[in-house]
Design an enzyme around this catalytic site. Structure first.
Site, PDB file in Angstrom:
ATOM      1  N   ASP A  19      40.460  26.817  47.418  1.00  0.00           N
ATOM      2  CA  ASP A  19      40.325  27.088  48.848  1.00  0.00           C
ATOM      3  C   ASP A  19      40.742  25.669  49.601  1.00  0.00           C
ATOM      4  OD1 ASP A  19      40.117  29.359  48.526  1.00  0.00           O
ATOM      5  OD2 ASP A  19      37.687  30.038  48.419  1.00  0.00           O
ATOM      6  N   LYS A  22      46.139  24.617  48.818  1.00  0.00           N
ATOM      7  CA  LYS A  22      46.636  24.282  48.678  1.00  0.00           C
ATOM      8  C   LYS A  22      48.749  25.523  48.573  1.00  0.00           C
ATOM      9  CE  LYS A  22      44.376  26.259  45.233  1.00  0.00           C
ATOM     10  NZ  LYS A  22      43.232  26.378  45.718  1.00  0.00           N
ATOM     11  N   GLY A  46      43.424  33.119  46.508  1.00  0.00           N
ATOM     12  CA  GLY A  46      44.147  33.712  47.808  1.00  0.00           C
ATOM     13  C   GLY A  46      44.903  32.395  48.557  1.00  0.00           C
ATOM     14  N   HIS A  47      45.581  32.441  48.517  1.00  0.00           N
ATOM     15  CA  HIS A  47      46.910  31.616  48.976  1.00  0.00           C
ATOM     16  C   HIS A  47      47.246  31.732  50.011  1.00  0.00           C
ATOM     17  CE1 HIS A  47      47.067  29.231  44.747  1.00  0.00           C
ATOM     18  NE2 HIS A  47      46.046  29.076  45.316  1.00  0.00           N
ATOM     19  N   GLN A 230      42.779  27.350  42.188  1.00  0.00           N
ATOM     20  CA  GLN A 230      41.621  27.883  41.584  1.00  0.00           C
ATOM     21  C   GLN A 230      41.730  25.924  41.631  1.00  0.00           C
ATOM     22  OE1 GLN A 230      42.193  30.261  39.209  1.00  0.00           O
ATOM     23  NE2 GLN A 230      42.089  30.685  41.090  1.00  0.00           N
TER      24      GLN A 230
END
Ligand code: GDP
Ligand code: IMO
Ligand code: MG
Length: 446
Positions: A19, A22, A46-47, A230
């Site tokens: 988080d 990225k 989750g991007h 990650q």
């Protein structure tokens, strides 16, 4: 300006516990690339990308898809939930984002409904302090099947009899494990196979030999951006094991997980959040449980993109970043969320850990260490050593924009960035001050 000339192959990865931002940086850099590739993880990621005030949350589709016009490849090393991928593609199309160039590697492993259930059951069976706090997406069990050589790959969707055999065996094995762990459950292979058949109609046309595709593209001059998921300290080898994910989030795996040989890699960029966060269980030396930590969570909207869990927050830990730079051959850094600390008059940065003499002697170490330790028992004894710096204060939109236009940093933030560069021996080339694509200062020299 930074990144004006993209290298053939750039690897981008998180240097902390995920988080870091990225997705935002990948979207920004995708302008100079012809393909963006995910090489590990699945929809535990989750991007978030914000363009013109519109927010997109991606879990499986690489972050280049929002800019469009380039290939988006879900690589060999990923684990893919076909139900989730089909929905993510559908949702993107509904929002006017073309998914025509999204490719799924034929070697990527598929997450089955029984993997999700196994994730839940395994987590429930772990006693209190050994809970990992997984995202519950079936990531670990799917990688277990992959390593156990019983997994289902995307290309199996093309061979229904083989697929049926594998799904039936997967259902039987998963039911046996759940039963042994005290949570009896049965899975209906017929339902799974029927749904997979329907999903296959959408997904199979996208299934390609991704390494062949990417190497052909690069032979013709294409530039590829490899988007990590990650972060270094969730890496199965380098992270705070066992409080990690089940894949390697490191530069080495960018090659293994994409099928692009490492000699193509010309630049590795590490994404660093201006403070530290962690979601899920596990050690966190600079964690703050006071009002400053709460401020970081509130102002930084630190709630999981995937699970909406509150993220734990703390000061920037350069022991983490320094080790990540070394282990990943990071050339330069993108520093994100600097705006979140604006209200602080003083900011603390951890530059090393001190350890009690007895622990140091037991492990053959000095009493001050600068590299992240491998064992959690030793980590428990580590105390962060902090440097105190002047903050940079609240800046107006116009003031940030002036910095952006000039490629300079506001007073205070320049000192923060210099300290990071000196301590971890990598240049900071991008500084992000808001979630939007344009809220980024590009510093010269990259
Ligand atoms: P990722 O998993 O590394 O892509 O990061 P996430 O998307 O899970 O979390 C990063 C969050 O911070 C997202 O909500 C982003 O929109 C947001 N973000 C990224 N950069 C900045 C920044 O510089 N400032 C602020 N305030 N938010 C940012
Ligand atoms: P992005 O790509 C933050 C964490 C989970 C849990 C551990 C294992 O958005 O940075 P898993 O479901 O992978 O078996 O969970 O890893 N985790 C993440 N934390 N960001 C992520 O991804 C994460 N993906 C997994 O919270 O602690
Ligand atoms: Mg995330």
């Amino acid at each position: 300006m930074a990144c004006a000339v993209a290298m053939v192959c750039t690897v981008l990865l998180g240097t902390q516990w995920g988080d870091e931002g990225k997705g935002k940086i990948t979207d920004l850099l995708s302008r100079d690339h012809d393909a963006v590739v995910r090489f590990q993880g699945g929809n535990n990621a989750g991007h978030t990308i914000v363009v013109g005030g519109v927010k997109f949350k991606l879990h499986l589709v690489p972050s280049g898809v929002i800019r469009g016009g380039i290939a988006s490849v879900i690589g060999d090393g990923c684990v893919v939930d076909p139900w989730v991928l089909e929905k993510e593609l559908r949702d993107l199309e509904l929002r006017g984002i073309s998914t025509a160039n999204v490719v799924l590697s034929d070697r990527a492993h598929l997450i089955m409904p029984y993997h999700r259930e196994l994730d839940r059951v395994q987590e429930t069976s772990r006693a209190g302090s050994s809970k990992v706090g997984t995202t519950g997406r079936g990531i670990g069990p799917c990688y277990q099947d992959k390593m156990g050589r019983t997994g289902i790959r995307a290309s199996d969707l093309r061979y229904p009899p083989l697929l049926e055999e594998k799904v039936r065996k997967g259902c039987r094995d998963a039911a046996a494990i759940c039963g042994a762990l005290g949570s009896p459950v049965t899975f209906d292979p017929a339902v799974i196979l029927r749904e997979l058949h329907e999903l296959g109609e959408v997904l199979v046309p996208r299934v390609r030999d991704a390494p062949a595709l990417l190497n052909d593209m690069m032979d013709k001059g294409a530039r590829v951006l490899l988007e990590g998921a990650q972060g270094t300290f969730l890496d199965i080898d380098r992270g705070t094991y066992p409080f990690v994910t089940s894949s390697s989030c490191s530069t080495g795996n960018a090659s293994a997980g994409s099928g692009i040989g490492p000699s193509w890699f010309e630049r590795v960029i590490g994404v660093v959040k201006a403070y530290t966060t962690r979601v899920g269980e596990g050690p966190f030396p600079t964690e703050l449980t006071d009002h400053v930590g709460e401020m970081m969570r509130d102002v930084g909207c630190e709630f999981g993109t995937t699970t909406n869990r509150p993220r734990r927050c703390g000061w920037l830990d350069l022991v983490l970043v320094r080790s990540s730079v070394k282990w990943n051959s990071i050339d330069d850094l993108a520093l994100t969320k600097t705006d979140v600390l604006s209200s602080l008059k003083e900011v603390l940065v951890c530059t090393e850990y001190s350890i009690p003499r007895e622990a140091a002697e037991r492990c053959g170490l000095p009493t001050v260490i600068r590299d992240f330790p491998s064992h959690l028992e030793l980590l428990k004894e580590c105390r962060p050593v902090y440097r105190k710096l002047k903050g940079w204060g609240e800046l107006s939109k116009e003031e940030w924009e002036a910095c952006r236009a000039e490629g300079t940093l506001p007073p205070g933030l320049d000192g923060y960035v210099s300290l990071i560069e000196r301590e971890v021996l990598a240049a900071v080339t991008l500084v992000s001050y808001g979630p939007g694509r344009d809220e980024t200062i590009e510093l010269g020299g990259s």
